[in-house]
Enzyme design. Structure first.
Site, mmCIF file in Angstrom:
data_model
loop_
_atom_site.group_PDB
_atom_site.id
_atom_site.type_symbol
_atom_site.label_atom_id
_atom_site.label_comp_id
_atom_site.label_asym_id
_atom_site.label_seq_id
_atom_site.Cartn_x
_atom_site.Cartn_y
_atom_site.Cartn_z
ATOM 1 N N HIS A 16 43.309 37.322 46.814
ATOM 2 C CA HIS A 16 43.228 37.450 45.144
ATOM 3 C C HIS A 16 44.752 37.603 45.078
ATOM 4 C CE1 HIS A 16 41.530 40.140 41.779
ATOM 5 N NE2 HIS A 16 42.528 39.405 41.319
ATOM 6 N N HIS A 18 47.189 35.731 41.770
ATOM 7 C CA HIS A 18 47.396 34.745 40.784
ATOM 8 C C HIS A 18 48.818 34.299 40.818
ATOM 9 C CE1 HIS A 18 44.188 36.423 38.602
ATOM 10 N NE2 HIS A 18 44.302 37.478 39.462
ATOM 11 N N HIS A 196 36.341 37.562 38.133
ATOM 12 C CA HIS A 196 36.883 38.943 38.277
ATOM 13 C C HIS A 196 35.668 39.752 37.732
ATOM 14 C CE1 HIS A 196 40.693 37.468 39.160
ATOM 15 N NE2 HIS A 196 41.168 38.707 38.654
ATOM 16 N N GLU A 199 36.493 45.373 37.102
ATOM 17 C CA GLU A 199 37.709 45.856 37.093
ATOM 18 C C GLU A 199 37.802 46.709 36.057
ATOM 19 O OE1 GLU A 199 40.890 43.088 36.156
ATOM 20 O OE2 GLU A 199 42.290 44.351 37.081
ATOM 21 N N ASP A 277 47.034 40.654 43.944
ATOM 22 C CA ASP A 277 46.693 40.461 42.420
ATOM 23 C C ASP A 277 47.863 39.702 41.824
ATOM 24 O OD1 ASP A 277 45.114 40.152 40.359
ATOM 25 O OD2 ASP A 277 44.950 42.220 39.868
ATOM 26 N N ASP A 278 48.976 40.527 41.298
ATOM 27 C CA ASP A 278 50.081 40.043 40.839
ATOM 28 C C ASP A 278 51.101 40.718 41.413
ATOM 29 O OD1 ASP A 278 48.868 38.214 38.410
ATOM 30 O OD2 ASP A 278 47.788 40.099 38.437
HETATM 31 N N1 HPA Z 1 42.583 40.788 35.853
HETATM 32 C C1 HPA Z 1 42.085 39.869 35.073
HETATM 33 N N2 HPA Z 1 43.020 38.789 34.916
HETATM 34 C C2 HPA Z 1 44.118 38.491 35.571
HETATM 35 C C3 HPA Z 1 44.325 39.512 36.488
HETATM 36 C C4 HPA Z 1 43.666 40.838 36.634
HETATM 37 O O1 HPA Z 1 43.903 41.602 37.514
HETATM 38 N N3 HPA Z 1 45.612 39.292 36.872
HETATM 39 C C5 HPA Z 1 45.915 38.051 36.417
HETATM 40 N N4 HPA Z 1 44.896 37.650 35.417
HETATM 41 ZN ZN ZN Z 2 43.319 39.240 39.499
#
Ligand code: HPA
Ligand code: ZN
Length: 326
Positions: A16, A18, A196, A199, A277-278
């Site tokens: 996971h 991006h 996703h 969340e 994630d990011d």
């Molecule tokens: N959630 C939804 N969209 C996203 C995320 C996330 O954690 N990171 C990058 N785009």
């Molecule tokens: Zn994500």
């Protein structure tokens, strides 16, 4: 072995990530200069100052603004190479990375430019780190399904290089069912599917991801824990959850890592994995995500080993490749 070394050394898959979320402020500034693009920040410190979020949308607004500096295949290659180098240093031997083509095509960057750049980065990771990499094309859920379909069609000639499709961006108000048709088309094309869900969105969105999108993996999935039937189902089906602790903390999905539900997920028999994630926005690459939960008292060494193993079990590697990795 020192605990932190154990976390770094143990082979891990990252499931996971991006790629646009791995754009560090230094590279953002370098690309802005190279491409003569203006960005809404005056310095690197100014960028880091802006990374204070109370919810997903706060982050997304900045994340899409940052991506404006990505214009050429070379930019996408540089972005990917920087991530793979950093991931390799963290003990990542296999990565399945998301990319958001609509973020780029809507600014006039052709789909093929994005693909050519990312694939050059993937080739570099293979050659220099021996890392295996799969690409997952994500649809932006705040846009309509027609836009997702247009993206899907642009991707068709690249299907040999794309393993699956995913669904990201603003979750609440954009349920998985909005993308039923394009995910069915992806299934018909033999692509894997992830989304996703849970969340910020409710357990109902997780059910939709499972029953309507027929996902092979759930991204985040935290709010599944609100529904005991859903927990049993996910455990029974060995559904992989790609959990992102530092993201959860930064986006206020949890208020403190000492309250992170990773231990509950493992206790309930869920196939959880840890991911970044990011990482440029949330303050840590994958090993840092493991370390933060160990430091919060949430994981034993045995749990670390379980999570690392889960990352390969939940990957889209075939049985033969898995035998080499495990
Ligand atoms: N959630 C939804 N969209 C996203 C995320 C996330 O954690 N990171 C990058 N785009
Ligand atoms: Zn994500």
């Amino acid at each position: 072995m020192h605990r932190q070394d154990f976390i770094t050394e143990i082979p891990k898959a990252e499931l996971h990530l991006h790629i646009e979320g791995s754009l560090e402020p230094e590279l953002m500034f370098a690309l802005a200069r190279r491409n003569r693009v203006s960005i809404p920040f005056s310095s690197i410190e100014d960028v880091r100052q802006a990374y204070q979020f109370t919810k997903l949308q706060d982050f997304l607004d900045i994340y899409y603004a940052g991506a404006d500096v990505l214009l050429t295949a070379e930019d996408f290659r540089d972005l990917a190479v920087a991530y793979f180098d950093r991931a390799a240093a963290d003990g990542v031997t296999h990565a399945e990375i998301f990319f958001d083509p609509q973020t780029h095509t809507l600014r006039g960057v052709p789909f093929d430019v994005v693909m050519e750049g990312l694939l050059a980065g993937v080739e570099d990771a293979r050659r220099r780190h021996g890392m295996s990499v799969l690409l997952i094309l994500c649809f932006l859920r705040h846009l309509d399904e027609d836009s997702a379909f247009a993206t899907f069609r642009s991707a068709e000639k690249w299907f040999g290089q794309i393993s699956g499709v995913g669904l990201d961006s603003s979750e609440v108000g954009h349920p998985p069912s909005k993308f039923a048709k394009v995910f069915a088309a992806a299934a018909d094309a033999g692509l894997k599917r992830v989304a996703h869900a849970g969340e910020e969105g409710p357990p109902a969105y997780v059910y939709e991801a499972l029953d309507i999108l027929r996902v092979d993996r759930l991204d985040h999935g935290n709010r599944s824990l609100e529904d005991p039937f859903l927990i049993s189902r996910l455990a029974r089906d060995a559904m992989t959850l790609t959990v992102c602790p530092l993201s959860n903390l930064k986006l206020c999905v949890v208020e403190d890592l000492r309250n992170h539900p990773i231990d509950i997920m493992l206790e309930k028999g869920l196939r959880a994995t840890l991911n970044s994630d990011d990482p440029a926005y949330f303050g840590g690459y994958v090993a840092e995500n493991y370390r933060a939960l160990v430091d919060a008292g949430k994981l034993s060494n045995r749990d670390v080993a379980t999570l690392a193993r889960n990352s390969f079990l939940g990957s889209f590697l075939n049985d033969e490749a898995l035998t080499h990795q495990l």
